[in-house]
Structures are given as structure tokens and as C-alpha cells.
Design an enzyme around this catalytic site. Structure first.
Site, short mmCIF file in Angstrom:
data_model
loop_
_atom_site.label_atom_id
_atom_site.label_comp_id
_atom_site.label_asym_id
_atom_site.label_seq_id
_atom_site.Cartn_x
_atom_site.Cartn_y
_atom_site.Cartn_z
NE ARG A 80 -3.05 -1.46 3.42
CZ ARG A 80 -2.17 -2.29 3.83
NH1 ARG A 80 -2.32 -3.78 2.94
NH2 ARG A 80 -1.50 -3.09 5.05
CD GLU A 99 2.91 -11.18 18.07
OE1 GLU A 99 2.10 -12.01 18.60
OE2 GLU A 99 2.17 -11.05 16.77
#
Length: 182
Positions: free
Chosen positions: A66, A103
Site C-alpha cells: 500500500r 512477532e
């Protein structure tokens, strides 16, 4: 560069919350309604173009995917170059890579080795700042190419995820500009 109340409302009204996407418990911020509205998209682009002028930017870097959509029209409107930063293995020529922590594991991004010249002033543009891992790796790539990272600009900062704090050491005094922080 916090947006004026009017711009903030215009942009926020066109960002859709999608609960439980891509996984349960996550609220995805969908900017496609904003992109479909020419008034809102033009206002967003204009705010970033103004920042480019203030920072005397030579090139903008857009982060996959994006960030490409936001950075490319900014580059055109500002009369400066656009450079894509992609996921590893997507660029066809010699590239510089930078790994970063996720993560659960690591990822890597790349930029063409010849895309940035020493001394060029570069602004990183993306849609959302979450944990800051991709933006941090991008700042490192820019500096390894010899260019100067003059800031990071995002449409939306998810302040509760701590991305700003993660980026501050690598910003080295350059601004982190978010039009909207939630």
C-alpha cells in the site's frame, strides 16, 4: 504533521475497520474506500507533497504494497523520484536486503542497489505504522545505500503498538509524521 481536524475527519471517514481480519482479534484498517474517493485521495497526497517540499526531498520510498499506492502519486505531484521497497526476491536486478524481526520469525525487504544515490534526501511513505519493523529496516537500507533518510510519513499510526518508540533511535532526529494517530 498531524492533520487539521477537517482533513482528519475526511480521511478517517473513509477508512473502514474490518474486524477479525486477517485473523481473530485483529481490526484491519482498510484504506481502499479512501483511495476510491478522489477528494480524500487528493487531500492525502497533497499533505505528503507539502511535507516533501518542507523536507527538501529528492526521492520517496514506498513500502510494499500500500505504500506504493500512496508514494507514487506523491512523487509525481512533487516532481521527484519514486523508489519501491519490496519483499525479498521480487526485484529483478541487484538489490540490497535488510532482515527484520516479526512477532514470530523474520522477514526481509530489498531495494535496487542503484535506486538511491549517496547524499539524496529520502522520505519513507507508508499507509500504516504498526510495530515499525518494516519502516525501521527501510531506514537502514536507505543509509546503507548512502542516502539520507529525512523522515517517515504515514497516513495512520496505531500508537498502541509502539512503532514510534521502535523507530526513534533509527530516525536520528528526522521526523515521523502521521496524519492520524489512533
Amino acid at each position: 504533521m498531524s492533520a487539521s481536524a477537517e482533513l482528519r475527519e475526511l480521511l478517517l471517514d473513509r477508512i473502514a475497520d474490518v474486524p477479525d481480519y486477517p485473523e481473530p482479534g485483529v481490526v484491519f484498517k482498510d484504506i481502499t474506500p479512501l483511495l476510491a474517493d478522489p477528494t480524500a485521495f487528493r487531500a492525502l497526497t497533497g499533505a505528503f507533497v507539502d511535507l516533501c517540499a518542507r523536507l527538501r526531498v529528492d526521492k520517496v520510498v514506498g513500502l510494499e504494497a500500500r505504500g506504493f499506492i500512496l508514494a507514487a502519486p506523491v512523487a509525481v505531484a512533487a516532481g521527484i523520484g519514486f523508489v519501491p521497497v519490496r519483499k525479498a526476491g521480487k526485484l529483478p536486478r541487484a538489490a540490497l536486503g535488510q532482515a527484520y524481526e516479526l512477532e514470530y520469525g523474520t522477514a526481509e525487504i530489498e531495494v535496487h542497489a542503484d535506486a538511491l544515490a549517496p547524499g539524496e534526501r529520502v522520505l519513507v511513505i507508508d499507509d500504516v505504522l504498526a510495530t515499525g519493523g518494516t519502516a525501521d529496516a527501510t531506514l537502514q537500507l536507505i543509509r546503507r545505500a548512502g542516502a539520507e533518510a529525512v523522515g517517515v510519513a504515514v497516513l495512520l499510526e496505531l500508537g498502541f503498538l509502539g512503532g514510534r518508540q521502535r523507530l526513534e533511535p533509527d530516525l536520528k532526529g528526522a521526523p515521523l509524521e502521521a496524519l492520524i494517530t489512533v
